[in-house]
Design an enzyme around this catalytic site. Structure first.
Site, PDB file in Angstrom:
ATOM      1  N   GLU A 245     -38.085  70.257 -89.587  1.00  0.00           N
ATOM      2  CA  GLU A 245     -38.139  69.524 -88.319  1.00  0.00           C
ATOM      3  C   GLU A 245     -36.771  69.600 -87.653  1.00  0.00           C
ATOM      4  O   GLU A 245     -35.766  69.394 -88.306  1.00  0.00           O
ATOM      5  CB  GLU A 245     -38.508  68.065 -88.622  1.00  0.00           C
TER       6      GLU A 245
ATOM      7  N   LYS B  51     -33.332  75.383 -91.327  1.00  0.00           N
ATOM      8  CA  LYS B  51     -32.909  74.060 -90.875  1.00  0.00           C
ATOM      9  C   LYS B  51     -31.407  73.848 -91.106  1.00  0.00           C
ATOM     10  O   LYS B  51     -30.666  73.446 -90.208  1.00  0.00           O
ATOM     11  CB  LYS B  51     -33.726  72.980 -91.606  1.00  0.00           C
TER      12      LYS B  51
ATOM     13  N   PHE C 134     -24.428  72.206 -76.153  1.00  0.00           N
ATOM     14  CA  PHE C 134     -23.594  71.963 -77.337  1.00  0.00           C
ATOM     15  C   PHE C 134     -22.177  72.505 -77.167  1.00  0.00           C
ATOM     16  O   PHE C 134     -21.568  73.013 -78.105  1.00  0.00           O
ATOM     17  CB  PHE C 134     -24.265  72.512 -78.604  1.00  0.00           C
TER      18      PHE C 134
ATOM     19  N   GLY D 137     -20.864  63.976 -85.501  1.00  0.00           N
ATOM     20  CA  GLY D 137     -21.317  63.151 -86.620  1.00  0.00           C
ATOM     21  C   GLY D 137     -22.815  62.970 -86.565  1.00  0.00           C
ATOM     22  O   GLY D 137     -23.537  63.815 -86.038  1.00  0.00           O
TER      23      GLY D 137
ATOM     24  N   CYS E   6     -27.506  63.830 -89.552  1.00  0.00           N
ATOM     25  CA  CYS E   6     -27.857  65.167 -90.061  1.00  0.00           C
ATOM     26  C   CYS E   6     -26.683  66.133 -90.158  1.00  0.00           C
ATOM     27  O   CYS E   6     -26.465  66.722 -91.220  1.00  0.00           O
ATOM     28  CB  CYS E   6     -28.918  65.798 -89.155  1.00  0.00           C
TER      29      CYS E   6
ATOM     30  N   LYS F 203     -23.878  58.883 -81.005  1.00  0.00           N
ATOM     31  CA  LYS F 203     -24.035  59.463 -79.666  1.00  0.00           C
ATOM     32  C   LYS F 203     -24.762  58.407 -78.846  1.00  0.00           C
ATOM     33  O   LYS F 203     -25.270  57.413 -79.414  1.00  0.00           O
ATOM     34  CB  LYS F 203     -24.836  60.771 -79.719  1.00  0.00           C
TER      35      LYS F 203
HETATM   36  C1  UDX Z   1     -29.122  67.062 -84.969  1.00  0.00           C
HETATM   37  C2  UDX Z   1     -29.755  68.364 -84.492  1.00  0.00           C
HETATM   38  O1  UDX Z   1     -29.487  68.548 -83.079  1.00  0.00           O
HETATM   39  C3  UDX Z   1     -31.254  68.357 -84.745  1.00  0.00           C
HETATM   40  O2  UDX Z   1     -31.821  69.606 -84.377  1.00  0.00           O
HETATM   41  C4  UDX Z   1     -31.514  68.086 -86.230  1.00  0.00           C
HETATM   42  O3  UDX Z   1     -32.891  67.989 -86.499  1.00  0.00           O
HETATM   43  C5  UDX Z   1     -30.826  66.792 -86.669  1.00  0.00           C
HETATM   44  O4  UDX Z   1     -29.432  66.849 -86.346  1.00  0.00           O
HETATM   45  P1  UDX Z   1     -28.955  64.566 -84.026  1.00  0.00           P
HETATM   46  O5  UDX Z   1     -28.310  64.226 -85.324  1.00  0.00           O
HETATM   47  O6  UDX Z   1     -29.973  63.647 -83.458  1.00  0.00           O
HETATM   48  O7  UDX Z   1     -29.653  66.000 -84.150  1.00  0.00           O
HETATM   49  O8  UDX Z   1     -27.771  64.678 -82.958  1.00  0.00           O
HETATM   50  P2  UDX Z   1     -27.245  65.746 -81.914  1.00  0.00           P
HETATM   51  O9  UDX Z   1     -27.760  65.438 -80.570  1.00  0.00           O
HETATM   52  O10 UDX Z   1     -27.441  67.134 -82.410  1.00  0.00           O
HETATM   53  O11 UDX Z   1     -25.670  65.399 -81.944  1.00  0.00           O
HETATM   54  C6  UDX Z   1     -24.913  65.552 -83.155  1.00  0.00           C
HETATM   55  C7  UDX Z   1     -23.453  65.224 -82.908  1.00  0.00           C
HETATM   56  O12 UDX Z   1     -22.851  66.171 -82.051  1.00  0.00           O
HETATM   57  C8  UDX Z   1     -23.222  63.858 -82.235  1.00  0.00           C
HETATM   58  O13 UDX Z   1     -22.095  63.227 -82.795  1.00  0.00           O
HETATM   59  C9  UDX Z   1     -22.981  64.228 -80.779  1.00  0.00           C
HETATM   60  O14 UDX Z   1     -22.237  63.279 -80.064  1.00  0.00           O
HETATM   61  C10 UDX Z   1     -22.227  65.524 -80.940  1.00  0.00           C
HETATM   62  N1  UDX Z   1     -22.304  66.411 -79.754  1.00  0.00           N
HETATM   63  C11 UDX Z   1     -23.493  66.981 -79.417  1.00  0.00           C
HETATM   64  C12 UDX Z   1     -21.149  66.667 -79.032  1.00  0.00           C
HETATM   65  O15 UDX Z   1     -20.051  66.161 -79.338  1.00  0.00           O
HETATM   66  N2  UDX Z   1     -21.233  67.521 -77.970  1.00  0.00           N
HETATM   67  C13 UDX Z   1     -22.393  68.120 -77.594  1.00  0.00           C
HETATM   68  O16 UDX Z   1     -22.371  68.920 -76.626  1.00  0.00           O
HETATM   69  C14 UDX Z   1     -23.559  67.841 -78.329  1.00  0.00           C
END
Ligand code: UDX
Length: 444
Positions: A151, A204, A249, A257, A260, A321
Site C-alpha cells: 500500500e 514498497k 517531493f 519524518g 513510514c 506534516k
Molecule cells: C509516505 C509515502 O509518501 C507513502 O507512499 C507511504 O505509503 C507511507 O509513507 P506519509 O508518511 O503519509 O507517506 O508522508 P509523506 O507525505 O510522504 O511525507 C513524509 C515526510 O516528508 C514528511 O515529514 C513531510 O513533511 C516530508 N516532505 C514531503 C517534505 O519535507 N517535502 C516534500 O516535498 C514532501
C-alpha cells in the site's frame, strides 16, 4: 464480483483498506486485538484523523458491509482473502519487527478456508512472503496462497490514494493467486503491475527510500542555497520542470519524518546490508537527515551568538506534516529535543496534534497559538500548517517581543515579515534582515 474479506489490523492501513474495500462493495470484517478500538469503531468513532474515513466507516457499517471484531476465528470462516495490515515497527537493530505478522498466521493457520489467500499489505522486507508460506506449511496448510499487495497511501489523503492510486502492485509466485486479488480492484482505474512476491515487497521499501533520498537531496541543496545566497524555490522550479526529475517531493523542510519513511528506510538499509548488497546511498540519506535536524538548531543558534541558553522559542507545529495529528518520528520532535538540549525554553503549539508521553523532552505545550507566540523571542515554523502561513506579522509585533522568525517549511511571505520589522530565516534562502531590507528599499 463482490468478495468476503477479512482484514487483520485496524490501524492506518488496515482501517483505510477495510473502509475502502467495503465502499467498493465487498463484505469486510476487520479484526483487531485492541478491544477498546473495536468497540469505538463499532460505535462509528474513528480513532485517527483522516479525511473521508469516518464517513466511509460509518456508511459501510450502516450498509452492513463493514464489521469489526476481536474474534479472529469467526472472522475468517468462509473468507477467500485475508489481508495482513498489522504494524511492522522498527526493531532495536533497525530491522523490521515482524512478530505481529507471524502472529496473524499462527492465529489463522488452523481455521483459514481451503484455497484462501493471505495478502500482505504491511510493509515487510523481501522474503517475508516466502517465510509466511513456510509457516503455513509448518501447520500443514499447503492449500493457502500468499500474495503481496503493498500500500502506498499517504496520511492525510489515504482514502483518495486508495481509490485513485498511481498503481496497484500484486506480487504472486503462483499465477492462479493473482486473479482473486486483482478482481477486488476491478472498479479502480489504475495500472496493475503483476510481479513476483519478492519484487512486490521490495517495491514498497524502494519507493519510500527513493522519496526519502529525493527529499534529502532537496534539503541539502536548500542548505547550499542558504550558504551561497541562492533561492531554493527557484532552483527547484528549474529542476522540477524537467519531467525526468519531476516537481513533487522537492519541497525542502527541517528534515523528513513520519510513520513510514524513517522506519522503512532503516529497514531497507538494514536488510540490504544483511544480504551483503548494501545501499550505501540510502545509508547516507538516513545520516544526512539527522544532520538536517542539527542544521536547523545550528542556524538558529548562530543568530544568538552560538548559544540558545534561555532563548524563548515558540515551536510552531508538532505533527510530522500538516493535515495529520500523527507525531510519530516527527521532524518537529527531533528539532525540539535538540533545542531543549541546547538550553532553550521551548513552547510548542499544533492546531491538531497533541504530545504523547515524553515526546516534548521537557518543552511545554500550549493549545493556544497566541500564548505560545506572546512569550517568545523567536517563532520557529516546523510544520506547514496554513494557520502559520496566515499569521500577521504586524499583529505579532504588537503582542510579542519576538523579532526573529525561522520558517523551516518555506510557507510564510518572507518579504512581508521583513517589511513588518522581522529578521527572517527561511529554508533554502539566506537570512533576510530587517536592516538589509530597509537599506534595499531606500536605495531603490
Ligand atoms: C509516505 C509515502 O509518501 C507513502 O507512499 C507511504 O505509503 C507511507 O509513507 P506519509 O508518511 O503519509 O507517506 O508522508 P509523506 O507525505 O510522504 O511525507 C513524509 C515526510 O516528508 C514528511 O515529514 C513531510 O513533511 C516530508 N516532505 C514531503 C517534505 O519535507 N517535502 C516534500 O516535498 C514532501
Amino acid at each position: 464480483m463482490h468478495k468476503r474479506i477479512c482484514i487483520f489490523g485496524a490501524g492506518y492501513i488496515g482501517l483505510t483498506t477495510a473502509a475502502c474495500l467495503a465502499e467498493l462493495g465487498h463484505e469486510v470484517t476487520c479484526v483487531d486485538i485492541n478491544s477498546e478500538r473495536v468497540e469505538s469503531l463499532l460505535a462509528g468513532h474513528v480513532p485517527i484523523h483522516e479525511p473521508l474515513l469516518t464517513e466511509l466507516v460509518v456508511g459501510n457499517i450502516g450498509r452492513g458491509r463493514l464489521h469489526f471484531t476481536t474474534d479472529a476465528r469467526s472472522a475468517i470462516e468462509y473468507v477467500e482473502l485475508v489481508f495482513v495490515c498489522v504494524p511492522t515497527p522498527q526493531a532495536h537493530d533497525g530491522s523490521a519487527d515482524l512478530r505481529a505478522v507471524f502472529d496473524v498466521i499462527d492465529v489463522i493457520a488452523d481455521h483459514i478456508a481451503r484455497g484462501a489467500i493471505v495478502v500482505t499489505k504491511s510493509t515487510v522486507p523481501a522474503g517475508t512472503g516466502h517465510a509466511l508460506l513456510c509457516r503455513l506449511l509448518h501447520y500443514g496448510r499447503n492449500d493457502v496462497g500468499v500474495v503481496s499487495n503493498p500500500e502506498f497511501l499517504r496520511e492525510g489523503s489515504a482514502v483518495a490514494d486508495f481509490m485513485q492510486p498511481d498503481r496497484i502492485v500484486i506480487g504472486a509466485d503462483v499465477g492462479a493467486w493473482v486473479k482473486p486479488v486483482a478482481s477486488l480492484f476491478e472498479s479502480i482505474d489504475a495500472p496493475v503491475i503483476v510481479t513476483d512476491v519478492v519484487t512486490a515487497e521490495l517495491s514498497k521499501h524502494a519507493s519510500n527510500a527513493f522519496l526519502a533520498t529525493k527529499l534529502t537531496f532537496a534539503n541539502s541543496l536548500a542548505h547550499l542555497c542558504e550558504t551561497v545566497g541562492g533561492d531554493a524555490s527557484a532552483l527547484f522550479a528549474v529542476l522540477g520542470a524537467d519531467p525526468r526529475i519531476g516537481d513533487r517531493f522537492l519541497r525542502p523542510g527541517p528534515g523528513w519524518g513520519g510513520s513510514c519513511l524513517p522506519k522503512d528506510t532503516r529497514a531497507l538499509a538494514h536488510f540490504a546490508r544483511s544480504v551483503a548488497a548494501p545501499l550505501v546511498q540510502l545509508e547516507c540519506t538516513i545520516e544526512s537527515n539527522d544532520a538536517h535536524f542539527d542544521h536547523v538548531v545550528a542556524r538558529l543558534s548562530e543568530h544568538f551568538g552560538g548559544s540558545l541558553r534561555f532563548v524563548r522559542i515558540a515551536a510552531l507545529g508538532l505533527a510530522f506534516k500538516s493535515g495529520t495529528d500523527d507525531i510519530r518520528e516527527s521532524p518537529s520532535i527531533e528539532v525540539i529535543a535538540r533545542l531543549v538540549r541546547h538550553g532553550a525554553t521551548v513552547t510548542v503549539h499544533d492546531p491538531l496534534a497533541r504530545p504523547v508521553g515524553d515526546a516534548l523532552n521537557g518543552a511545554h505545550f500550549s493549545e493556544v497559538l497566541d500564548d505560545a507566540i506572546a512569550a517568545a523571542d523567536v517563532l520557529l515554523v516546523l510544520t506547514e500548517w496554513p494557520e502559520y502561513a496566515e499569521l500577521d506579522p504586524h499583529t505579532i509585533r504588537t503582542v510579542s517581543a519576538a523579532r526573529l522568525v525561522y520558517d523551516t517549511r518555506g510557507i510564510i511571505d518572507a518579504h512581508g515579515w521583513c517589511d513588518a520589522g522581522f529578521t527572517v530565516l527561511q529554508v533554502g534562502r539566506p537570512a533576510l534582515d530587517f536592516g538589509d531590507r530597509t537599506a534595499h528599499s531606500t536605495a531603490a
